[in-house]
Scaffold this active site. Sequence first.
Site, PDB file in Angstrom:
ATOM      1  N   GLY A  40     -71.170 -60.935  29.740  1.00  0.00           N
ATOM      2  CA  GLY A  40     -72.325 -60.278  30.340  1.00  0.00           C
ATOM      3  C   GLY A  40     -72.050 -59.981  31.803  1.00  0.00           C
ATOM      4  O   GLY A  40     -71.099 -60.514  32.394  1.00  0.00           O
ATOM      5  N   GLN A  47     -73.615 -58.332  40.545  1.00  0.00           N
ATOM      6  CA  GLN A  47     -72.204 -58.751  40.475  1.00  0.00           C
ATOM      7  C   GLN A  47     -71.238 -57.609  40.782  1.00  0.00           C
ATOM      8  O   GLN A  47     -70.044 -57.840  40.945  1.00  0.00           O
ATOM      9  CB  GLN A  47     -71.880 -59.343  39.106  1.00  0.00           C
ATOM     10  CG  GLN A  47     -72.542 -60.694  38.896  1.00  0.00           C
ATOM     11  CD  GLN A  47     -72.153 -61.276  37.551  1.00  0.00           C
ATOM     12  OE1 GLN A  47     -72.691 -60.879  36.536  1.00  0.00           O
ATOM     13  NE2 GLN A  47     -71.205 -62.188  37.549  1.00  0.00           N
ATOM     14  N   CYS A  49     -68.896 -68.320  35.709  1.00  0.00           N
ATOM     15  CA  CYS A  49     -69.402 -67.048  36.217  1.00  0.00           C
ATOM     16  C   CYS A  49     -68.221 -66.212  36.687  1.00  0.00           C
ATOM     17  O   CYS A  49     -67.322 -66.734  37.350  1.00  0.00           O
ATOM     18  CB  CYS A  49     -70.373 -67.309  37.374  1.00  0.00           C
ATOM     19  SG  CYS A  49     -71.108 -65.796  38.005  1.00  0.00           S
ATOM     20  N   LEU A  50     -68.255 -64.924  36.371  1.00  0.00           N
ATOM     21  CA  LEU A  50     -67.190 -64.018  36.807  1.00  0.00           C
ATOM     22  C   LEU A  50     -67.124 -63.959  38.337  1.00  0.00           C
ATOM     23  O   LEU A  50     -66.100 -63.590  38.889  1.00  0.00           O
ATOM     24  CB  LEU A  50     -67.443 -62.610  36.254  1.00  0.00           C
ATOM     25  CG  LEU A  50     -67.400 -62.510  34.719  1.00  0.00           C
ATOM     26  CD1 LEU A  50     -67.972 -61.177  34.264  1.00  0.00           C
ATOM     27  CD2 LEU A  50     -65.982 -62.695  34.214  1.00  0.00           C
ATOM     28  N   HIS A  71     -78.296 -66.639  31.869  1.00  0.00           N
ATOM     29  CA  HIS A  71     -77.364 -66.529  33.006  1.00  0.00           C
ATOM     30  C   HIS A  71     -77.570 -65.194  33.736  1.00  0.00           C
ATOM     31  O   HIS A  71     -77.618 -65.149  34.967  1.00  0.00           O
ATOM     32  CB  HIS A  71     -75.922 -66.663  32.468  1.00  0.00           C
ATOM     33  CG  HIS A  71     -74.863 -66.670  33.512  1.00  0.00           C
ATOM     34  ND1 HIS A  71     -74.172 -67.815  33.872  1.00  0.00           N
ATOM     35  CD2 HIS A  71     -74.353 -65.680  34.287  1.00  0.00           C
ATOM     36  CE1 HIS A  71     -73.287 -67.507  34.810  1.00  0.00           C
ATOM     37  NE2 HIS A  71     -73.373 -66.227  35.085  1.00  0.00           N
ATOM     38  N   GLU A  72     -77.725 -64.116  32.961  1.00  0.00           N
ATOM     39  CA  GLU A  72     -77.859 -62.786  33.589  1.00  0.00           C
ATOM     40  C   GLU A  72     -79.232 -62.611  34.239  1.00  0.00           C
ATOM     41  O   GLU A  72     -79.335 -62.023  35.316  1.00  0.00           O
ATOM     42  CB  GLU A  72     -77.620 -61.666  32.567  1.00  0.00           C
ATOM     43  CG  GLU A  72     -76.269 -61.704  31.857  1.00  0.00           C
ATOM     44  CD  GLU A  72     -75.082 -61.953  32.757  1.00  0.00           C
ATOM     45  OE1 GLU A  72     -75.091 -61.532  33.932  1.00  0.00           O
ATOM     46  OE2 GLU A  72     -74.136 -62.614  32.294  1.00  0.00           O
TER      47      GLU A  72
HETATM   48 NI    NI Z   1     -72.374 -64.906  36.380  1.00  0.00          NI
END
Ligand code: NI
Length: 163
Positions: A46, A51, A89-90, A131-132
């Site tokens: 996601g 981000q 998390c990215l 999370h998103e």
């Molecule tokens: Ni994240």
Amino acid sequence: MAIRPLTMMDNPVLHRKAKRVRTIDDSIQKLIDDMIDTMRDTGGAGLAAPQIGVPLQVVVIEIPDEDVVTLINPELVKTSGEREMVEGCLSLPGYRGEVKRWESVTAKGRDRSGKAIRIKADGLLAHVLQHEIDHINGIVYIDHLESMDKLYKAEPTDSPEES
Ligand code: NI
């Protein structure tokens, strides 16, 4: 369509509430396309617009073997159950943490055509939705850690734990 650079955890855009989208115009369609490209490039499950540095309430989610979910102005409307999950998390590569999440959630928002939708989810989709939607509200998973013992280093992988 383009892959855009990810914002990292030290960027203030990840710690502020994003703005609601008022009109789903061409710029929003392009944003969604770029977010899907960027999510796929990273291998994450996601991605939220902050981000990629865009402070708008747009999220995309892609669970393996399922269609992409796009949610504009998403909100959780129902939650139940509780469990501890490992997530990453990215925007914080190389780390994982254990956080408490709802087991099942119902989220509402609009899809990319502007239609009001509700999504009832459990499992990975419920997890990534939380999370998103947190990202949209300026919250990151490390904000939920009960203690720093619950955060640890991990090899970066393409696993859907990251989003
Ligand atoms: Ni994240």
